[in-house]
Design an enzyme around this catalytic site. Structure first.
Site, PDB file in Angstrom:
ATOM      1  N   GLY A  13      -3.630   7.468  -5.604  1.00 57.08           N
ATOM      2  CA  GLY A  13      -4.728   8.430  -5.633  1.00 57.08           C
ATOM      3  C   GLY A  13      -5.329   8.727  -4.269  1.00 57.08           C
ATOM      4  O   GLY A  13      -5.689   9.878  -3.981  1.00 57.08           O
ATOM      5  N   ASN A  14      -5.416   7.700  -3.408  1.00 55.34           N
ATOM      6  CA  ASN A  14      -6.088   7.921  -2.112  1.00 55.34           C
ATOM      7  C   ASN A  14      -5.293   8.837  -1.174  1.00 55.34           C
ATOM      8  O   ASN A  14      -5.816   9.318  -0.191  1.00 55.34           O
ATOM      9  CB  ASN A  14      -6.415   6.587  -1.425  1.00 55.34           C
ATOM     10  CG  ASN A  14      -5.166   5.818  -1.010  1.00 55.34           C
ATOM     11  OD1 ASN A  14      -4.131   5.867  -1.697  1.00 55.34           O
ATOM     12  ND2 ASN A  14      -5.250   5.098   0.082  1.00 55.34           N
ATOM     13  N   LYS A 131      -3.159   4.813 -22.571  1.00 58.58           N
ATOM     14  CA  LYS A 131      -3.407   5.313 -21.208  1.00 58.58           C
ATOM     15  C   LYS A 131      -4.504   6.378 -21.234  1.00 58.58           C
ATOM     16  O   LYS A 131      -4.340   7.444 -21.841  1.00 58.58           O
ATOM     17  CB  LYS A 131      -2.093   5.896 -20.670  1.00 58.58           C
ATOM     18  CG  LYS A 131      -2.215   6.700 -19.411  1.00 58.58           C
ATOM     19  CD  LYS A 131      -2.343   5.834 -18.187  1.00 58.58           C
ATOM     20  CE  LYS A 131      -2.579   6.678 -16.944  1.00 58.58           C
ATOM     21  NZ  LYS A 131      -2.998   5.877 -15.800  1.00 58.58           N
ATOM     22  N   LYS A 216       3.511   6.067 -12.856  1.00 53.52           N
ATOM     23  CA  LYS A 216       4.253   6.571 -11.696  1.00 53.52           C
ATOM     24  C   LYS A 216       4.949   5.445 -10.913  1.00 53.52           C
ATOM     25  O   LYS A 216       5.997   5.665 -10.308  1.00 53.52           O
ATOM     26  CB  LYS A 216       3.364   7.421 -10.786  1.00 53.52           C
ATOM     27  CG  LYS A 216       2.319   6.680  -9.975  1.00 53.52           C
ATOM     28  CD  LYS A 216       2.662   6.612  -8.500  1.00 53.52           C
ATOM     29  CE  LYS A 216       1.576   6.080  -7.597  1.00 53.52           C
ATOM     30  NZ  LYS A 216       0.763   4.960  -7.972  1.00 53.52           N
ATOM     31  N   LYS A 278       2.213  -1.835 -10.565  1.00 52.49           N
ATOM     32  CA  LYS A 278       2.810  -1.867  -9.223  1.00 52.49           C
ATOM     33  C   LYS A 278       3.645  -3.134  -9.061  1.00 52.49           C
ATOM     34  O   LYS A 278       4.774  -3.105  -8.561  1.00 52.49           O
ATOM     35  CB  LYS A 278       1.724  -1.809  -8.145  1.00 52.49           C
ATOM     36  CG  LYS A 278       0.951  -0.505  -8.154  1.00 52.49           C
ATOM     37  CD  LYS A 278      -0.104  -0.463  -7.063  1.00 52.49           C
ATOM     38  CE  LYS A 278      -1.142   0.606  -7.324  1.00 52.49           C
ATOM     39  NZ  LYS A 278      -0.637   1.901  -7.737  1.00 52.49           N
TER      40      LYS A 278
HETATM   41  P1  ADP Z   1      -3.175   3.984  -6.932  1.00 53.66           P
HETATM   42  O1  ADP Z   1      -4.177   5.018  -7.303  1.00 53.66           O
HETATM   43  O2  ADP Z   1      -2.962   3.857  -5.457  1.00 53.66           O
HETATM   44  O3  ADP Z   1      -1.872   4.107  -7.685  1.00 53.66           O
HETATM   45  P2  ADP Z   1      -4.711   1.965  -8.404  1.00 53.66           P
HETATM   46  O4  ADP Z   1      -6.105   2.405  -8.113  1.00 53.66           O
HETATM   47  O5  ADP Z   1      -4.159   2.198  -9.748  1.00 53.66           O
HETATM   48  O6  ADP Z   1      -3.745   2.558  -7.294  1.00 53.66           O
HETATM   49  O7  ADP Z   1      -4.512   0.414  -8.056  1.00 53.66           O
HETATM   50  C1  ADP Z   1      -4.921  -0.102  -6.796  1.00 53.66           C
HETATM   51  C2  ADP Z   1      -6.176  -0.935  -7.018  1.00 53.66           C
HETATM   52  O8  ADP Z   1      -5.812  -2.148  -7.702  1.00 53.66           O
HETATM   53  C3  ADP Z   1      -6.861  -1.430  -5.784  1.00 53.66           C
HETATM   54  O9  ADP Z   1      -7.777  -0.480  -5.287  1.00 53.66           O
HETATM   55  C4  ADP Z   1      -7.563  -2.711  -6.263  1.00 53.66           C
HETATM   56  O10 ADP Z   1      -8.924  -2.473  -6.471  1.00 53.66           O
HETATM   57  C5  ADP Z   1      -6.934  -3.012  -7.610  1.00 53.66           C
HETATM   58  N1  ADP Z   1      -6.466  -4.380  -7.841  1.00 53.66           N
HETATM   59  C6  ADP Z   1      -6.596  -4.999  -9.041  1.00 53.66           C
HETATM   60  N2  ADP Z   1      -6.074  -6.231  -9.001  1.00 53.66           N
HETATM   61  C7  ADP Z   1      -5.600  -6.415  -7.748  1.00 53.66           C
HETATM   62  C8  ADP Z   1      -4.925  -7.488  -7.103  1.00 53.66           C
HETATM   63  N3  ADP Z   1      -4.648  -8.618  -7.762  1.00 53.66           N
HETATM   64  N4  ADP Z   1      -4.573  -7.355  -5.822  1.00 53.66           N
HETATM   65  C9  ADP Z   1      -4.850  -6.214  -5.151  1.00 53.66           C
HETATM   66  N5  ADP Z   1      -5.495  -5.144  -5.702  1.00 53.66           N
HETATM   67  C10 ADP Z   1      -5.856  -5.234  -6.997  1.00 53.66           C
HETATM   68 MG    MG Z   2      -6.382   4.610  -7.629  1.00 53.48          MG
END
Ligand code: ADP
Ligand code: MG
Length: 316
Positions: A13-14, A131, A216, A278
């Protein structure tokens, strides 16, 4: 152009929206420009890449826009909204990647592939949608939408109700050969946005889009496997994977064996809506190919691709 190692790079997202997931065109353009400049540096290092991306903020916005239409106007299904975001974000990425590559002496046109992902009709998630998509509604609105469109709602932790849809596991990337061909022509290809447009296979091989969302990161992992990529890279807004994230005893992992991550996953260190998929994506690429996967921050992409930053996942 078919030289250099191939990385599948999943953007979060970022990389595609502003702070607070702002989708004003200015914020998106600024975010995408920044991401493109970082990725162009990586490509100048000699990598080839297939770039995938999320679409949560944009799909949420489209749901709200459809919702604001007068009741007699037709609604578009979610898979159409997903395809719209592939073109929308694809264009922004294409435009700024081409610009950033040109500045580094690489004159290329970046292909954007509208991509479908095959899912299994009998995936258990079709009976248990989980979801969340779109905005938060009050109880009455949610009940009304549920009556009108058959949508399923769940209570949101922040209060109110959100629509939930099935999130089946990806079985195969339908357009993988097309993506591979595009990748042979250009050091950067944008594909599989929002995890791909989910389709099921009906008798006779007919593909039919379905109301669902594929994660994704899981889809990107499968694409990387099917493209025989050298590296799966998941770029997000944190420096990598931590155990006890945000709690006492927080510890960031530099290198982790797939088996070790499976144990942490079972212990609940990685929530299903964020770091969970992830980590699962990384494990599955590593186990299927024996090649490394890495999860790290967009800012550090250059170091992440050379495995000098982020959490590197290896076989073991
Ligand atoms: P994106 O939008 O980049 O796909 P998400 O927002 O879905 O990513 O996931 C990333 C987020 O996961 C981070 O901002 C963090 O707050 C969160 N997170 C949750 N658990 C963990 C963990 N164990 N280690 C690192 N980040 C984590
Ligand atoms: Mg995100």
């Amino acid at each position: 152009m078919d030289s250099g190692r191939l990385a599948v790079i999943a953007l979060g997202g970022n990389a595609i929206a502003g702070p607070g997931m702002d989708v004003s065109v200015e914020s998106q353009t600024a975010a995408v420009k920044r991401a493109s400049s970082i990725i162009a540096d990586v490509l100048a290092d000699g990598w080839r890449s297939v770039i995938t991306h999320g679409n949560g903020p944009q799909v949420g916005y489209l749901s709200e826009a459809f919702e604001a239409l007068p009741p007699e106007r037709p609604r578009q299904p979610l898979y159409i909204a997903t395809a719209m975001t592939q073109a929308w974000i694809g264009l922004l990425l294409k435009h700024s990647l081409e610009e950033e590559l040109r500045r580094r002496g690489l004159n290329v046109l970046v292909p954007v592939v509208i991509s479908r992902v095959l899912v299994d009709v009998s995936d258990p998630s079709f009976n248990n949608p989980s979801k969340p998509v779109g905005p938060i509604y009050g109880r009455e609105e949610a009940e009304e939408l549920s009556r009108r469109y058959g949508w399923v709602f769940k209570r949101d932790p922040r209060g109110g109700f959100r629509r939930v849809v099935p999130s089946p596991r990806p079985v195969s990337i339908v357009d993988r050969d097309l993506i591979a061909e595009a990748s042979a022509e250009s050091p950067a290809v944008v594909a599989l946005g929002g995890g791909g447009v989910p389709v099921v296979e009906r008798p006779g091989g007919v593909l039919e889009p379905v109301e669902a969302v594929v994660d994704k990161d899981l889809a990107s992992s499968l694409l990387a496997t099917q493209l025989n990529a050298d590296l799966l890279v998941i770029l997000t807004d944190v420096p990598g994977v931590a155990v006890n994230y945000g709690r006492e005893g927080e510890r960031w992992l530099r290198r982790a064996a797939a088996s070790e991550l499976k144990k942490y996953l079972r212990e609940g260190h990685f929530p299903p809506g964020s770091m969970g998929p992830k980590v699962e994506a990384a494990i599955s690429f590593v186990e299927r190919t024996g090649k490394p996967a890495v999860i790290g921050s967009l800012e550090e992409a250059r170091q992440v691709l050379s495995l000098q930053a982020g959490t590197v996942v290896m076989l073991g």
